[in-house]
Design an enzyme around this catalytic site. Structure first.
Site, short mmCIF file in Angstrom:
data_model
loop_
_atom_site.label_atom_id
_atom_site.label_comp_id
_atom_site.label_asym_id
_atom_site.label_seq_id
_atom_site.Cartn_x
_atom_site.Cartn_y
_atom_site.Cartn_z
N CYS A 19 34.22 30.93 4.59
CA CYS A 19 35.24 31.67 5.41
C CYS A 19 34.54 32.23 6.61
O CYS A 19 33.27 32.62 6.62
CB CYS A 19 36.02 32.50 4.84
SG CYS A 19 37.04 31.82 3.29
N ARG A 74 32.53 27.26 9.14
CA ARG A 74 32.63 27.93 7.89
C ARG A 74 33.74 27.50 7.07
O ARG A 74 33.91 28.09 5.91
CB ARG A 74 32.42 29.52 8.30
CG ARG A 74 31.53 29.97 9.01
CD ARG A 74 31.39 31.28 9.28
NE ARG A 74 31.14 32.04 8.10
CZ ARG A 74 29.85 32.40 7.61
NH1 ARG A 74 28.92 31.90 8.23
NH2 ARG A 74 29.74 32.90 6.42
N TRP A 105 37.89 28.61 3.86
CA TRP A 105 37.35 27.61 3.04
C TRP A 105 37.78 28.11 1.68
O TRP A 105 37.15 28.91 1.09
CB TRP A 105 35.84 27.34 3.18
CG TRP A 105 35.42 26.17 2.39
CD1 TRP A 105 35.47 24.89 2.91
CD2 TRP A 105 34.82 26.10 1.16
NE1 TRP A 105 34.97 23.99 1.92
CE2 TRP A 105 34.58 24.82 0.86
CE3 TRP A 105 34.67 27.06 0.08
CZ2 TRP A 105 34.14 24.28 -0.58
CZ3 TRP A 105 34.12 26.83 -1.05
CH2 TRP A 105 33.76 25.43 -1.38
N ASN A 124 35.65 37.68 3.76
CA ASN A 124 34.78 36.29 3.32
C ASN A 124 33.90 36.79 2.17
O ASN A 124 33.33 37.85 2.33
CB ASN A 124 33.71 36.01 4.55
CG ASN A 124 32.59 35.24 4.34
OD1 ASN A 124 31.73 35.24 4.65
ND2 ASN A 124 32.92 34.26 3.33
N GLY A 125 34.02 35.85 1.03
CA GLY A 125 33.33 36.20 -0.05
C GLY A 125 34.00 35.96 -1.29
O GLY A 125 35.08 35.60 -1.27
N GLU A 179 18.53 11.15 3.25
CA GLU A 179 19.20 12.14 4.62
C GLU A 179 20.22 11.03 5.36
O GLU A 179 21.37 11.30 5.36
CB GLU A 179 18.31 12.71 5.35
CG GLU A 179 18.60 13.28 6.65
CD GLU A 179 19.81 14.40 6.27
OE1 GLU A 179 19.93 15.00 5.33
OE2 GLU A 179 20.54 14.86 7.12
N LYS A 221 24.27 11.94 5.51
CA LYS A 221 24.84 11.99 6.54
C LYS A 221 26.07 10.95 6.81
O LYS A 221 27.17 11.29 6.88
CB LYS A 221 23.88 11.90 7.86
CG LYS A 221 24.29 12.45 9.06
CD LYS A 221 23.90 14.07 9.01
CE LYS A 221 23.58 14.71 7.80
NZ LYS A 221 23.25 15.84 7.82
N GLU A 229 28.95 11.80 4.18
CA GLU A 229 29.43 13.03 4.51
C GLU A 229 30.55 12.99 5.60
O GLU A 229 31.78 13.56 5.63
CB GLU A 229 28.36 13.79 4.97
CG GLU A 229 28.73 15.55 5.16
CD GLU A 229 27.61 16.16 5.72
OE1 GLU A 229 26.49 15.54 6.03
OE2 GLU A 229 27.74 17.64 5.78
N HIS A 251 15.34 -1.37 -9.85
CA HIS A 251 15.38 -0.69 -11.42
C HIS A 251 16.80 -0.24 -11.59
O HIS A 251 16.96 0.62 -12.45
CB HIS A 251 14.63 0.46 -11.28
CG HIS A 251 12.84 0.22 -11.51
ND1 HIS A 251 12.20 -0.62 -12.21
CD2 HIS A 251 12.12 0.23 -10.33
CE1 HIS A 251 10.86 -0.73 -11.83
NE2 HIS A 251 10.86 -0.37 -10.81
N LYS A 304 30.30 24.43 6.67
CA LYS A 304 28.76 24.41 6.81
C LYS A 304 27.79 25.33 5.99
O LYS A 304 26.60 25.00 5.53
CB LYS A 304 28.66 24.56 8.28
CG LYS A 304 27.27 24.41 8.78
CD LYS A 304 27.12 24.30 10.18
CE LYS A 304 25.75 23.86 10.71
NZ LYS A 304 25.70 22.42 10.26
C1 F6R Z 1 24.89 18.17 5.22
C2 F6R Z 1 24.48 19.65 5.49
C3 F6R Z 1 24.36 20.33 4.13
C4 F6R Z 1 23.25 21.63 4.13
C5 F6R Z 1 23.26 22.43 2.79
C6 F6R Z 1 22.57 23.57 3.19
O1 F6R Z 1 24.85 17.73 6.48
O2 F6R Z 1 24.29 20.33 6.38
O3 F6R Z 1 23.80 19.41 3.01
O4 F6R Z 1 22.18 21.24 4.30
O5 F6R Z 1 24.62 23.02 2.64
O6 F6R Z 1 22.48 24.50 4.14
P1 F6R Z 1 21.60 25.62 4.66
O7 F6R Z 1 20.46 24.84 5.24
O8 F6R Z 1 22.42 26.29 5.58
O9 F6R Z 1 21.08 26.24 3.45
#
Ligand code: F6R
Length: 602
Positions: A2, A27, A73, A99-100, A477, A481, A484, A500, A597
């Site tokens: 949030c 967020r 969120w 937030n929390g 990665e 991406k 996601e 495998h 995020k």
């Molecule tokens: C994917 C993404 C997440 C973050 C993960 C860690 O695109 O952004 O997988 O990498 O939640 O976030 P941080 O780097 O903020 O600890």
């Protein structure tokens, strides 16, 4: 998770709150709401959905020079209108955003209900305005009532509250981020700086236990017991334009395109006379370190794999551990261990938990982060900033590139201090070619065929990404991406692992994106050809003159460079493939479903 915001000053607060919330939507975006106060009652406007829906619901911005706002969120209760913040007490005199997670809310709620308080939501947050309201009956001031209310809470919180008839915003933090923004004639509070960066770059990063009162012409910060505390004022060097979308349709695309400048910032001043010079970490800093543990989640974990592999190449004992698995995977940890938290936000709960555990066992800690003043930066013994600028799109792009480069530099410092060596025999060439990386990324962006290939493979059943060595982390990665933001099935594999088990899934409907770094590429080529023999179209991500181009069905070109940087260039191509596929599928690219995020819950 949030995002919260509060503002007090001259003129109406509502527009500032709403635009600030838009910059905090990374967020969470399940629901949004604001409350403003103008002496004739606290007015709350909230609804499920994004801030744009809240704006559309508000025919006219409500008047009032102070207010609070929230973008959610969901943790406790589904994303309904009722569960949207702000929440109020029974009479609607006290409004709170939070937030929390309040861990003891069930007990508190039952007690409050038994004393006649009426609740309207499933949230943990709603206990807070009721508690403030109740303590106001006996406390000398509302500030004292807020202090008593937060003293009864267990868990994490950054809260902001307004109260009918009072020209003040009350706030407190414990375990969730809260930043105070200081402008000439107005004050802000928010979960993160981009919420108010259009108005001011002067900030105070609040500490756990801080209680803040904002009044029109003053702000006061005290500790839990009411003693005044002094916090330093920092100037944020982020450009407000970096936090906006500009001409772009999506933050993600803007952030992909801004990688050349982000990388230039990351590198600037950090290579002197062919040597790595990281601010605050002179030669010898890590002389006592014997083992390095990188802890991270998601994309940051993939960047941390760069750190692990480069240190291992230098003969340093290094591990990368998923932060959420740290307690079971860490093995022996003592004062010769360096735990490196790789976290762009610096607020990821799993990562913070891992470095706290490491620190509790005697390890030294280091944060590699994008956010100055973040919890990781403040709690770790040292911090290195990746200097990528604000990243708003939920899918991490430029921060991955800047993290990997920062780690590649950091590992030179570590290797020199710990093993007396360098990570690679040709480290001079590696550092010299790093200077070209921003231009090479620009070349990829200008000439990429990613959109054409995304269109060509759009109806595929699954998307596989393979690579070896540093290319393996890029394959992981690329797949993360892709899944996601497209919601399509994608997996990343070490090239040699395909045969495998996963090969059973390979058909002519499963394109294989093969990442070639120019180092030990044989495995990737062989395994790609094996998949191709089972019908899978192979896309080689490599320079034009790479032998894989001859055998592949399609090619995404990257400039010739050092193998350490080749993976990052390949990743830019894969970022573009994901972006275009998601765009063609009509996905909400910046706000993928169920995600946020900054993951501040475990
Ligand atoms: C994917 C993404 C997440 C973050 C993960 C860690 O695109 O952004 O997988 O990498 O939640 O976030 P941080 O780097 O903020 O600890």
């Amino acid at each position: 998770m949030c995002g919260i915001i509060a503002r007090i000053g001259r003129g109406d607060a509502a527009d500032t709150l709403l635009s600030g919330l838009e910059n905090l939507e990374y967020r969470g975006y399940d629901s949004a709401g604001i409350a403003v106060q103008n002496g004739s009652g606290v007015k709350v406007h909230k609804c499920s959905g994004e801030v744009s829906e809240l704006k559309a619901d508000l025919p006219k911005a409500p008047s009032g020079n102070m207010g609070i706002g929230h973008t959610r969120w969901s943790t406790h209760g589904p994303p309904t209108d009722e569960n949207a913040h702000p929440h109020t007490d029974t009479a609607g005199d006290v409004a709170v955003v939070h937030n929390g997670v309040i861990e003891n809310y069930e007990v508190l709620k039952a007690e409050l209900q038994s004393r006649g308080h009426e609740f309207e939501s499933d949230t943990d947050t709603e206990v807070i305005p009721h508690l403030i309201d109740e303590y106001r009956e006996t406390a000398a001031t509302t500030e004292a009532a807020v202090r008593q209310a937060v003293a009864t809470l267990e868990g994490s919180y950054a809260i902001a509250a307004i109260v009918d008839g009072e020209e003040a915003v009350y706030a407190a933090r414990q375990g969730s981020p809260l930043v105070l923004g200081i402008d000439a004639d107005e004050w802000y509070l928010a979960s993160d700086v981009p919420a108010f960066l259009d108005h001011t770059d002067e900030v105070i990063y609040l500490e756990d236990g801080d209680v803040v009162v904002l009044e029109p012409d003053a702000y006061r910060i005290t500790d839990r017991d009411g003693n005044p505390v002094t916090r330093s004022v920092d100037t944020v060097d982020w450009d407000p334009e970096d936090a906006g979308k500009g001409e772009y349709d999506h933050y993600m695309r803007k952030e992909i395109d801004s990688q050349p400048s982000a990388l230039s910032n990351t590198i600037e001043g950090r290579i002197e006379d062919g040597e790595v010079a990281l601010e605050g970490l002179p030669a010898g800093t890590f002389a006592d370190v014997e083992t390095v543990q990188f802890v991270a989640c998601g994309t940051s974990y993939h960047a941390a794999m760069y750190g692990e592999q480069l240190l291992k190449a230098a003969g340093v004992h290094a591990q990368v551990i998923r932060a959420s698995e740290y307690d079971s995977m860490a093995g022996p940890v003592d004062e010769t261990t360096l735990a490196v938290a790789v976290t762009q936000s610096g607020e990821t709960a799993d990562t913070l938990d891992a470095i706290r555990t490491a620190s509790g066992r005697g390890a030294r800690t280091l944060a590699v982060t994008n956010v100055v003043g973040s919890t990781a930066a403040r709690e770790a013994d040292d911090a290195v900033y990746i200097r990528a600028g604000p990243e708003v799109g939920v899918a991490a792009t430029k921060t991955y590139s800047s993290q990997a480069v920062t780690l590649a530099l950091l590992t030179q410092r570590l290797a020199a201090d710990v093993s007396g060596g360098a990570t690679l025999e040709d480290v001079e060439t590696m550092l010299a070619t790093l200077e070209d990386l921003p231009d090479h990324v620009e070349e990829v962006l200008e000439a990429s065929r990613a959109e054409t290939l995304a269109r060509e493979f759009l109806d595929s059943r699954s998307y596989f990404f393979i690579g070896h060595g540093l290319g393996y982390s890029v394959a992981l990665e690329g797949a993360l991406k892709f899944k996601e933001i497209t919601y399509e099935h994608a997996e990343g594999f070490a090239s040699g692992e395909l045969k495998h088990g996963p090969l059973a899934l390979v058909t002519d409907e499963t394109p294989i994106f093969a990442v070639f770094t120019g180092h030990d590429d044989g495995k990737t080529k062989t395994n790609a050809i094996e998949a191709q023999a089972r019908g899978a179209p192979v896309v080689a991500v490599c320079p034009d003159d790479h032998p894989a181009v001859e055998v592949a069905d399609a090619h995404l070109s990257i400039p010739e460079t050092h193998p350490v940087w080749a993976g990052l260039l390949a990743n830019v191509q894969l970022q573009l493939v994901s972006y275009h596929a998601a765009d063609l599928l009509g996905r909400p690219i910046d706000k993928p479903r169920n995600l946020a995020k900054s993951v501040t819950v475990e």
